[in-house]
Design an enzyme around this catalytic site. Sequence first.
Site, PDB file in Angstrom:
ATOM      1  N   GLY A 169     -23.902 -26.555  23.979  1.00 30.74           N
ATOM      2  CA  GLY A 169     -24.663 -25.244  24.401  1.00 30.74           C
ATOM      3  C   GLY A 169     -26.138 -25.741  25.013  1.00 30.74           C
ATOM      4  N   PHE A 170     -26.478 -26.774  24.626  1.00 32.82           N
ATOM      5  CA  PHE A 170     -27.811 -27.070  25.336  1.00 32.82           C
ATOM      6  C   PHE A 170     -27.755 -27.702  26.886  1.00 32.82           C
ATOM      7  CE2 PHE A 170     -31.150 -27.058  21.706  1.00 32.82           C
ATOM      8  CZ  PHE A 170     -30.881 -25.906  21.645  1.00 32.82           C
ATOM      9  N   GLY A 171     -26.695 -28.598  26.880  1.00 37.03           N
ATOM     10  CA  GLY A 171     -26.669 -29.260  28.174  1.00 37.03           C
ATOM     11  C   GLY A 171     -25.521 -30.220  28.094  1.00 37.03           C
ATOM     12  N   LEU A 176     -20.090 -38.186  28.670  1.00 36.78           N
ATOM     13  CA  LEU A 176     -19.796 -38.463  27.191  1.00 36.78           C
ATOM     14  C   LEU A 176     -19.639 -37.224  26.510  1.00 36.78           C
ATOM     15  CD1 LEU A 176     -22.426 -41.273  26.633  1.00 36.78           C
ATOM     16  CD2 LEU A 176     -19.875 -41.562  27.081  1.00 36.78           C
ATOM     17  N   GLY A 177     -20.238 -35.860  26.836  1.00 33.94           N
ATOM     18  CA  GLY A 177     -20.012 -34.881  26.163  1.00 33.94           C
ATOM     19  C   GLY A 177     -20.911 -33.583  26.440  1.00 33.94           C
ATOM     20  N   ASP A 225     -26.743 -30.447  10.367  1.00 33.43           N
ATOM     21  CA  ASP A 225     -25.596 -30.202  11.268  1.00 33.43           C
ATOM     22  C   ASP A 225     -24.710 -31.573  11.001  1.00 33.43           C
ATOM     23  OD1 ASP A 225     -23.780 -28.962  12.699  1.00 33.43           O
ATOM     24  OD2 ASP A 225     -24.303 -29.665  14.538  1.00 33.43           O
TER      25      ASP A 225
END
Length: 771
Positions: free
Chosen positions: A33-35, A29-30, A152
């Site tokens: 930067g984290f995972g 799905l996306g 954010d």
Amino acid sequence: MHQFPTPVLMPTPPQPTPEIGGWVQDRVLGSGGFGTVTLWRHKESSETVALKKTRQELNPKNRERWKLEVDIMKRLKHDHVVTAMDVPDPLKPSIDHLPFLAMEFCSGGDLRKVLSRPENYCGMKEIDVRNVVRHVASGVEYLHSKRIIHRDLKPENIVLQEEEGGEVVYKLIDLGYAKDLDQGSVCSSFVGTLQYLAPELFASQRYTRTVDYWSFGTLVFECITGSRPFLPNRNPVQWHLEVKRRKQDTHIRAYEERTGEIKLASDIPAPHHLCQPLVERFESWLQLMLRWEPQGRGGGGNNRATCFELLDSILDLKIVHVLDMHTGQLYSYPVEEDETVESLMIRLALETQMPVEHQELMFSTGMSPDPNGKVSQCWEEPGKDDNFVFLFNKNFIDESKFVFKPLPEVVKVMIAEPHTLQPYPERKKSYGLSYHYCRQTADNYNQLFKGSRASMLNLLRLQNTMTKLVKEISSSFCTYKGQAAHFMASLECDMEKYAEQSTTGITSEKMFRSWRETQKEVEAVTTVHQDEVLKHESASTALQTKLVQPQRSPLARRRQIEELDDIAKQALTLFNELRQTPREDRMHYRDSQKMVRVVLSCVTKRDVLVKDIYTHLMKLIELRKEVKELLPKIQRTLKDIEESRKKLTAFQRKRQQDLWTLLKVVLQKVPGNSPDPGGVDNRTTPPPRSLSSSTSSVSSVYLEKTCEESMVTRNENQDVRGRFSEMFSSIMNLESDSFTNTQSLDWSFLQDAMEVRHDRDSTKESVEESL
């Protein structure tokens, strides 16, 4: 030369789909930067879960941030924040791995995907803007109530969940940057996406929850207009420096002129899809949300921030949209629950210069609101995108009054210079606005078509009413005519019988004159009604014939709308082709001849169709005027016939009373006839209550004079009394059935009795007095 055989490329074998304990990985799905976030679906139950995994090699600071996001998500439960779920047992990480975050799957994608659609190039539709703003505001306020700053907010972090019934729910996601407020409610870390970042965050200054207000305001501005508010084509460092120097509290946008000059403004620029009342209110709200200095941003407030209270009043606004079919202008009015339709019409009269008495409001169904009723008749709950009321002038429609939507300045320049080579950004803007103009033109004509259709449906309703009334007067006249014929036959029979026995001296010129006058009146009224009914039937038939042509007109169908739709699709195709230009080709300059041809085709077709639809509307208005002129005449004739029927019943009753009086007086002249066969002295007996006052008077006087004679000759006239009793019974039956023919009655006994004994002169005088 030695030639090598062409190598055959073998297709790459498909990678096996990961499966763990009945859970199958559907797709990615996306990623960030984290995972990565992947969608997993259970093979048997079809249950889904969005599983967010972080990279194991994160530094200690980011590992803590990841754990904080998981912890925050597990604590939240709100309709407009994505819900965290338990990680299914087969998908749980190993003990030494960072935790996974399982979330509900929102199948509608994110808001960035929605804003990137060509139809939203100039902003989302009003109903969609309302929904986005309401849902995101609810989610943000909930986070703040839990002492959490999102930090954010951007279209990529708002996802769509499609509920049953087609409703779309917007939800906040990705709280990787979210932070719990400390005791002082002030933070200082630099986080967030730069384009939506509040100035104090961008400058790494201390901040509060008001950073979410800036991001929220920026997002709302983009939903309304299709672009960010401050120099959207420049990088954040550039526009921050430029705007900071010049921005005032009321400024909500900065833009660059064709000359390169940068200007700031306090309004929402056109084109967009909001009505004027919402535009004005959102401008004030954005001035509150996009203040450069955090102090005062959002409006403050003790228990609840002012910005949320103000937003509630905006979103709860009840707005009536009225499309003036003469000018094509859309008027939008905020209304109160207790306001009447008449007050709305007064407001329209002030703005359109159309007097209230000339106005005619219609719904798309062709029905009209009650002017004395509440204005809520004209307002529908948000959820429908075309809750229009159409305004007509009852007397005429003038094509010359129609106001065409102007071309955007950028499109005008493109049309004036179709061969000029333009860079990709300029062509993208001119193509996007050209598509928007073609699409809006088709939509505007669609509304005109709906107004024309409403006029047609209204006319058909009037036609149906007219047809029913014509049938009703025909039926009512047939009934009246039958009753009149029966009455006339009975009257003629009575007049013949009257003439036959008049030689006996039982006559009344007054009664006979009254009968003749009644006869003439009924004949005259019947003739008048017959002429009126025939005239209305003829006029109705002629109108029915005229009404056939507008119903068969091409403008009664949707073909014209499809023609403009096709042109808008051509513009869309060209716009999409431009957007899909490979990045390396975007450096080349190109002309815009193809799009210019499409726009000019749209304008030409629009002019022709608008002229045709106004010609059609003029015919409908003229026909409606004819029908409306005929309807009251038919109703008046129907009322007259009903009155004549009542009058005919009164004539019949009067005639029966005349006969009854005549018989009573005649019987009283028969020697030996006594109302009291038991021998009671009738001089002290009051007259019967059922007699009319005149008949009672005559009977009383005569009985006093002839009582003794009647006692002597009682036996001699017993037969006459018996036959009178039968006759009286028949007369009473006549009153119960007003139109029974009296021809069946036998009057001979009167002549026989009178030949025996009576005084001709005294009898005639008594009859005249009684009648």
